[in-house]
Design a protein around this motif. Sequence first.
Motif, PDB file in Angstrom:
ATOM      1  N   VAL A   1       0.820  -1.029  -0.042  1.00  0.00           N
ATOM      2  CA  VAL A   1      -0.575   0.350   0.131  1.00  0.00           C
ATOM      3  C   VAL A   1       0.585   1.039  -0.084  1.00  0.00           C
ATOM      4  N   GLN A   2       0.076   2.063  -0.726  1.00  0.00           N
ATOM      5  CA  GLN A   2       1.122   3.580  -0.665  1.00  0.00           C
ATOM      6  C   GLN A   2      -0.123   4.847  -0.851  1.00  0.00           C
ATOM      7  N   GLY A   3       0.784   5.827  -0.827  1.00  0.00           N
ATOM      8  CA  GLY A   3      -0.381   6.875  -0.836  1.00  0.00           C
ATOM      9  C   GLY A   3      -1.097   7.508   0.356  1.00  0.00           C
ATOM     10  N   VAL A   4      -1.375   6.613   1.201  1.00  0.00           N
ATOM     11  CA  VAL A   4      -2.473   7.241   2.181  1.00  0.00           C
ATOM     12  C   VAL A   4      -1.723   8.583   2.819  1.00  0.00           C
ATOM     13  N   TYR A   5      -3.707   8.753   2.773  1.00  0.00           N
ATOM     14  CA  TYR A   5      -3.541  10.357   3.093  1.00  0.00           C
ATOM     15  C   TYR A   5      -5.233  10.707   3.263  1.00  0.00           C
ATOM     16  N   VAL A   6      -5.476  11.824   4.656  1.00  0.00           N
ATOM     17  CA  VAL A   6      -6.541  11.666   4.925  1.00  0.00           C
ATOM     18  C   VAL A   6      -6.076  13.237   4.807  1.00  0.00           C
ATOM     19  N   ASP A   7      -7.720  14.657   5.046  1.00  0.00           N
ATOM     20  CA  ASP A   7      -7.962  15.961   4.817  1.00  0.00           C
ATOM     21  C   ASP A   7      -7.062  16.107   5.980  1.00  0.00           C
ATOM     22  N   PRO A   8      -6.127  16.966   5.683  1.00  0.00           N
ATOM     23  CA  PRO A   8      -5.231  18.024   7.247  1.00  0.00           C
ATOM     24  C   PRO A   8      -6.375  17.835   8.094  1.00  0.00           C
ATOM     25  N   GLU A   9      -7.459  18.812   6.993  1.00  0.00           N
ATOM     26  CA  GLU A   9      -8.599  19.490   8.464  1.00  0.00           C
ATOM     27  C   GLU A   9      -9.074  18.373   9.468  1.00  0.00           C
ATOM     28  N   LEU A  10      -9.365  16.716   8.617  1.00  0.00           N
ATOM     29  CA  LEU A  10     -10.144  15.935   9.948  1.00  0.00           C
ATOM     30  C   LEU A  10      -8.808  14.784  10.667  1.00  0.00           C
ATOM     31  N   ARG A  11      -7.385  15.185  10.963  1.00  0.00           N
ATOM     32  CA  ARG A  11      -6.290  14.067  11.150  1.00  0.00           C
ATOM     33  C   ARG A  11      -7.053  14.705  12.340  1.00  0.00           C
ATOM     34  N   GLY A  12      -6.232  12.891  12.979  1.00  0.00           N
ATOM     35  CA  GLY A  12      -6.430  12.526  14.892  1.00  0.00           C
ATOM     36  C   GLY A  12      -7.743  12.313  14.987  1.00  0.00           C
ATOM     37  N   GLN A  13      -8.574  12.283  14.286  1.00  0.00           N
ATOM     38  CA  GLN A  13     -10.029  11.202  14.080  1.00  0.00           C
ATOM     39  C   GLN A  13     -10.365  10.341  14.001  1.00  0.00           C
ATOM     40  N   GLY A  14      -9.570   9.348  13.651  1.00  0.00           N
ATOM     41  CA  GLY A  14      -9.395   7.665  13.623  1.00  0.00           C
ATOM     42  C   GLY A  14      -9.239   7.671  11.598  1.00  0.00           C
ATOM     43  N   LEU A  15     -10.063   8.526  11.004  1.00  0.00           N
ATOM     44  CA  LEU A  15      -9.833   7.494   9.453  1.00  0.00           C
ATOM     45  C   LEU A  15      -9.020   7.253   9.082  1.00  0.00           C
ATOM     46  N   ALA A  16      -7.765   7.659   9.844  1.00  0.00           N
ATOM     47  CA  ALA A  16      -6.831   6.316   8.572  1.00  0.00           C
ATOM     48  C   ALA A  16      -6.714   5.008   9.453  1.00  0.00           C
ATOM     49  N   THR A  17      -6.774   4.966  10.526  1.00  0.00           N
ATOM     50  CA  THR A  17      -6.711   3.217  10.738  1.00  0.00           C
ATOM     51  C   THR A  17      -8.292   3.134  10.806  1.00  0.00           C
ATOM     52  N   ALA A  18      -9.177   3.106  11.050  1.00  0.00           N
ATOM     53  CA  ALA A  18     -10.430   2.764  10.028  1.00  0.00           C
ATOM     54  C   ALA A  18     -10.356   2.385   8.552  1.00  0.00           C
ATOM     55  N   GLY A  19      -9.900   3.718   7.918  1.00  0.00           N
ATOM     56  CA  GLY A  19     -10.223   3.356   6.565  1.00  0.00           C
ATOM     57  C   GLY A  19      -8.614   2.594   5.952  1.00  0.00           C
ATOM     58  N   MET A  20      -7.694   2.671   6.714  1.00  0.00           N
ATOM     59  CA  MET A  20      -6.971   1.173   6.703  1.00  0.00           C
ATOM     60  C   MET A  20      -6.892  -0.255   7.171  1.00  0.00           C
ATOM     61  N   ALA A  21      -7.849  -0.957   7.983  1.00  0.00           N
ATOM     62  CA  ALA A  21      -8.901  -1.147   8.108  1.00  0.00           C
ATOM     63  C   ALA A  21      -9.498  -1.721   7.288  1.00  0.00           C
ATOM     64  N   ALA A  22     -10.337  -1.224   6.814  1.00  0.00           N
ATOM     65  CA  ALA A  22     -11.323  -1.293   5.664  1.00  0.00           C
ATOM     66  C   ALA A  22     -10.383  -1.475   4.376  1.00  0.00           C
ATOM     67  N   VAL A  23      -9.061  -0.796   4.013  1.00  0.00           N
ATOM     68  CA  VAL A  23      -8.218  -1.107   2.939  1.00  0.00           C
ATOM     69  C   VAL A  23      -7.285  -3.148   2.951  1.00  0.00           C
ATOM     70  N   VAL A  24      -7.106  -2.559   4.090  1.00  0.00           N
ATOM     71  CA  VAL A  24      -6.450  -3.805   4.223  1.00  0.00           C
ATOM     72  C   VAL A  24      -7.366  -5.014   4.678  1.00  0.00           C
ATOM     73  N   GLU A  25      -8.286  -5.399   4.404  1.00  0.00           N
ATOM     74  CA  GLU A  25     -10.104  -6.048   4.356  1.00  0.00           C
ATOM     75  C   GLU A  25     -10.181  -6.499   2.244  1.00  0.00           C
TER      76      GLU A  25
END
Length: 281
Positions: free
Chosen positions: A216-240
């Motif tokens: 996986v590459q290019g993981v990105y979260v909108d800067p205004e929304l960082r720290g809200q868990g979007l990356a963790t839940a998003g990566m869990a979905a990508v892995v699945e």
Amino acid sequence: MVRTSQSVRVLGPADVEAALAVIARDPVVNVFADYRTRLTQLDPRWLGGEMWGYHEGDELVSLCHVGANLVPVGAGPEACAAFAERAMRSGPRSSTLVGPREAVEQMWDDLATHWPAPRELRWDQPHLEALRPAEVASDPAVRRTTREQATTLYPACVAMYTEEVGISPEVDGGRDLYRARVNQLIGRGWSFSRIEDGRVLFKAEVACASPSACQVQGVYVDPELRGQGLATAGMAAVVEACQREIAPSVSLYVNAHNTAARAAYARAGFVQTETFSTIMF
């Protein structure tokens, strides 16, 4: 053994089976070389570069991908020295030297006084694999990016690349090529995103894949929304999605200083299995 480029030769289609045997010693770490070997069958017309092979006697024991990325594969000290000597003779043609840290360090020790000064040295890049269950539920809003969403996704891809690499992918006339790459990943089903009201909240791509693994590459979260868990839940979905439909093992590598990303990946089930280094020119 004498360290000489005579131990190195350019591989071709007849060497695919032997090359895959070298790669198979660590198919997750070597997924980039695996992908390129299978995709091009080591035909230079499709490889867009070369694959060098280092032999001990008649046995192929190490590889080095030579293109936009210079990537040593299964390379010990003798192979690294031989690859570096060959690279010195052929001259710089890659924008990055990347791979397991020990091999990159050994090659750079020889190349440093012969190649241009690097733009950046990233010695400590943990290589991670999704080996544990995620600590959070996967984000059901993360889905494969559709062709219709390509125009919306593209600026986020440019922003992520610029933030990560330090230069825009659009410089020096690179816009059309980069846009084509983004569209290619979407077309393959390798682009994942959460897009709401024309805004990219999260996105990630699969850079390369083999029957054993994908990266996986290019993981990105909108800067205004960082720290809200979007990356963790998003990566869990990508892995699945990846494990279900692309490859059984999912990997990535990250800069050691990016503590926020590393924490998110850990919560998504990733564990460090190797250390990579990247030298950028």
